[in-house]
Design a protein around this motif. Structure first.
Motif, PDB file in Angstrom:
ATOM      1  N   LYS A   1       0.831  -1.197   0.000  1.00  0.00           N
ATOM      2  CA  LYS A   1       0.000   0.000   0.000  1.00  0.00           C
ATOM      3  C   LYS A   1       0.868   1.251   0.000  1.00  0.00           C
TER       4      LYS A   1
ATOM      5  N   ILE B   1      -4.327   8.936   3.834  1.00  0.00           N
ATOM      6  CA  ILE B   1      -5.591   8.951   4.562  1.00  0.00           C
ATOM      7  C   ILE B   1      -5.746  10.325   5.204  1.00  0.00           C
TER       8      ILE B   1
ATOM      9  N   GLU C   1     -12.472   8.582   8.408  1.00  0.00           N
ATOM     10  CA  GLU C   1     -11.232   8.421   7.652  1.00  0.00           C
ATOM     11  C   GLU C   1     -11.556   8.212   6.181  1.00  0.00           C
ATOM     12  N   LYS C   2     -10.892   8.975   5.320  1.00  0.00           N
ATOM     13  CA  LYS C   2     -11.052   8.860   3.873  1.00  0.00           C
ATOM     14  C   LYS C   2      -9.766   8.287   3.288  1.00  0.00           C
ATOM     15  N   HIS C   3      -9.886   7.132   2.618  1.00  0.00           N
ATOM     16  CA  HIS C   3      -8.727   6.424   2.089  1.00  0.00           C
ATOM     17  C   HIS C   3      -8.604   6.650   0.585  1.00  0.00           C
ATOM     18  N   CYS C   4      -7.417   7.031   0.177  1.00  0.00           N
ATOM     19  CA  CYS C   4      -7.152   7.273  -1.242  1.00  0.00           C
ATOM     20  C   CYS C   4      -7.191   5.957  -2.016  1.00  0.00           C
TER      21      CYS C   4
ATOM     22  N   LYS D   1      -6.048   3.085  -4.550  1.00  0.00           N
ATOM     23  CA  LYS D   1      -4.709   2.529  -4.724  1.00  0.00           C
ATOM     24  C   LYS D   1      -4.096   2.970  -6.054  1.00  0.00           C
TER      25      LYS D   1
ATOM     26  N   PHE E   1     -11.559   9.080  -3.232  1.00  0.00           N
ATOM     27  CA  PHE E   1     -11.408   8.540  -1.874  1.00  0.00           C
ATOM     28  C   PHE E   1     -12.631   7.712  -1.505  1.00  0.00           C
TER      29      PHE E   1
ATOM     30  N   HIS F   1      -0.198   4.615   1.578  1.00  0.00           N
ATOM     31  CA  HIS F   1      -1.265   5.272   2.322  1.00  0.00           C
ATOM     32  C   HIS F   1      -1.331   6.773   2.025  1.00  0.00           C
TER      33      HIS F   1
END
Length: 597
Positions: free
Chosen positions: A198, A202, A215-218, A220, A265, A200
């Motif tokens: 990964k 976030i 939490e907002k995750h980008c 991949k 995201f 990250h």
């Protein structure tokens, strides 16, 4: 002559590959389109003989919110704070943040004055943090630029090398309590465990209506980024977040991911305006079957649902000689009960079964059964054919209602201000080196800082590693087809050489042996006699004249040889059959000629 041509061909092939190697590695090769958008920055070529010298980058406080090159060990130690906290809901023996941090040179020392912050321990929780020289406030509408180096000096199989930008507030006033629950605004950096790799990015988004944080995750990157975890080299990670909500992530100056805070995201920043009505339920009579069995279809009268797929062959007959009274297996007559066998514990002992030797020559033993054949009456279970459902109403879905929690945040860039930076890690590898960590609001400042630190370091390492072998491997990766053609040509020449070396000599030896055998049968003169040396011809003539003379004087009495004469003659014949020390075998002579040529 053929061997000479073969040897010259091998030499020419080697020279051709060497020339291609030198030309191919010097030429510029365009990268194929793999979805990576590369930086337009052009790296200045090293001047021949240029001496690369490292000096600690100059840190101008007005240009940075945080900067540490770790070269000034004493000043850097005062800046960073070790965590004294413990993790919640975990075993006591591993709950404490007792991982060891140290300021030291890399294992692969390039310049002694270049230092880094190194995580020395593995399989331990480790946390360390430092305050920013000035808070980063997103309301200033300047880009956030985070940049740092990581060298995984022992590689990495499971663990992270990411950093956390801690949110300003009461919970971050005491950095000795820094732990995994400490609020952060952004988490950024590489992470890997097994095959899960990964990068990250976030960020914690604050709901403008109720204040909850999510939490907002980008998404991949398109490509897997495994090399930094294996090559044990320094790598530069950079995150740029701009006031227009755009972002980009770079690895060694190359963009590996980019997009928008609004669209790239998960979960999305803004919730949907409408949601499914939770009180709506599907009606009982709702028919969402697209096809149904044909109600007008009936099973044929001759259809047998109970028919078996296979039945015994009624025409089969037991083969002659079949021994129905003999079992297939019998107790091994040679087996003996072990001495330590305990009947009370192990039960009654029985000899193991072996194949019945009587059945070896018979077609079979035991009860004979007719073989099975496919049942011509078998059709399977009858089912009515499917037809379109005239009452089909489509897939049911609940009705939509307005989302009571809906909001629209068009400026997610306006995040919680940042007051500190921290490393809170768990890793199964040690010796992870962090270096040249900066936070600024100017991309050019970050670029110049890298030019005076990371870029010089990598240019030195690349120049040091610029060996013939590396060129060879690089060319093999860039032009794999050339090596395939070269390999085929080399194998072909090798096969020809083996044939010339062994195949031709074997054929000649076989032909000579056949001629010699024929001569022995017919007493004909051999062809090799014509090529014998003059000395051998004289001896042959002398022997033949002696033979003629002996035949003409056959009537005269023969002179008996003494035992001493017989031994002496045998010794001379034995010595004459042995090759002299200066004699060179034909195979060695050919090999020497090939090497010389």
């Amino acid at each position: 002559k053929m061997q000479k041509i073969f040897c010259r061909g091998q030499t020419a092939l080697a020279l051709l590959l060497a020339c291609y190697l030198l030309v191919g590695t010097a030429a510029e090769v365009d990268d194929f389109d793999d979805g990576i958008v590369e930086d337009v920055q052009e790296e200045s070529a090293d001047v021949a003989g240029e001496e690369l010298v490292y000096e600690s980058p100059v840190i101008e406080p007005r240009k940075f919110h945080f900067a540490d090159h770790f070269d000034d060990v004493e000043a850097s130690r005062k800046q960073w704070v070790h965590s004294q906290a413990k993790k919640d809901d975990i075993a006591e023996e591993i709950a404490k943040y007792d991982g060891i941090w140290n300021w030291e040179s890399p294992q692969r020392i390039v310049w002694p004055k270049d230092k880094g912050l190194v995580l020395k321990s593995k399989a331990k929780h480790a946390a360390i943090s430092s305050r920013l020289t000035k808070h980063f406030d997103f309301k200033a509408n300047k880009p956030l630029v985070v940049q740092y180096e990581v060298t995984m000096q022992e590689g990495q199989e499971c663990g992270g090398s990411y950093i956390k930008l801690l949110s300003a507030g009461k919970e971050t006033e005491d950095l000795t309590t820094f732990n995994d629950k400490t609020p952060y605004t952004i988490m950024f950096g590489p992470d890997k465990c097994g095959n899960d790799v990964k990068m990250h990015f976030i960020f914690r988004h604050v709901n403008p209506i109720n204040g909850t944080i999510t939490e907002k995750h980008c998404n991949k990157p398109k490509n897997r980024l495994e090399e930094p975890f294996k090559d044990k080299l320094p790598h530069l990670y950079q995150l740029v977040v701009r006031p227009d909500n755009s972002f980009e992530i770079r690895l060694d100056h190359k963009i590996i991911n980019e997009g928008s805070l609004l669209t790239d995201f998960k979960p999305a920043v803004n919730p949907p305006a409408e949601i499914d009505d939770p009180s709506d339920q599907k009606p009982v009579e709702w028919d969402e079957r697209e096809k149904i069995p044909d109600p007008s279809s009936q099973k044929p009268d001759d259809w047998n649902d109970d028919a078996l797929p296979q039945i015994p062959d009624v025409t089969a007959v037991m083969p002659d000689g079949w021994l129905e009274d003999e079992p297939d297996m019998i107790a091994d007559p040679s087996a003996e009960k072990p001495e330590d066998w305990d009947t009370e514990i192990d039960g009654e002992w029985e000899a193991p079964l072996v194949d019945n030797p009587v059945c070896e020559k018979a077609p079979g033993c035991g009860k004979w059964k007719a073989p099975h054949i496919p049942n011509p009456e078998y059709k399977g279970k009858w089912r009515a054919p499917m037809i379109e459902n005239p009452n089909y109403q489509g897939k049911w879905a609940p009705r939509k209602i307005a989302n009571p929690d809906f909001f629209e945040d068009l400026m997610p860039f306006q995040m919680t201000p940042i007051s500190a930076v921290g490393l809170e890690l768990w890793s199964m590898s040690n010796e992870i080196l962090f270096d040249n960590l900066i936070i600024t609001d100017d991309v050019d400042v970050a670029r110049d800082f890298a030019a005076n630190s990371f870029d010089i370091k990598r240019r030195y390492i690349d120049k040091e590693s610029d060996s013939f072998l590396n060129k060879l491997l690089e060319l093999a990766k860039t032009h794999p087809t050339v090596w395939g053609i070269g390999l085929v040509a080399f194998i072909a020449l090798s096969v020809i050489g083996v044939y010339l070396r062994f195949g031709k000599s074997k054929i000649q030896d076989s032909a000579a042996a056949a001629d010699a055998a024929q001569a022995k049968k017919t007493d004909e003169p051999q062809a090799d006699d014509e090529n014998e040396p003059a000395g051998e011809e004289d001896e042959s003539e002398e022997d033949s004249s002696t033979q003629v003379a002996g035949e003409s004087n056959s009537s005269s009495p023969k002179k008996n040889k003494s035992d001493l004469d017989i031994k002496e003659q045998a010794k001379q014949e034995e010595n004459s059959d042995e090759p002299t020390q200066t004699e060179v075998r034909p195979e060695r002579l050919k090999l020497l000629q090939c090497t010389t040529n």
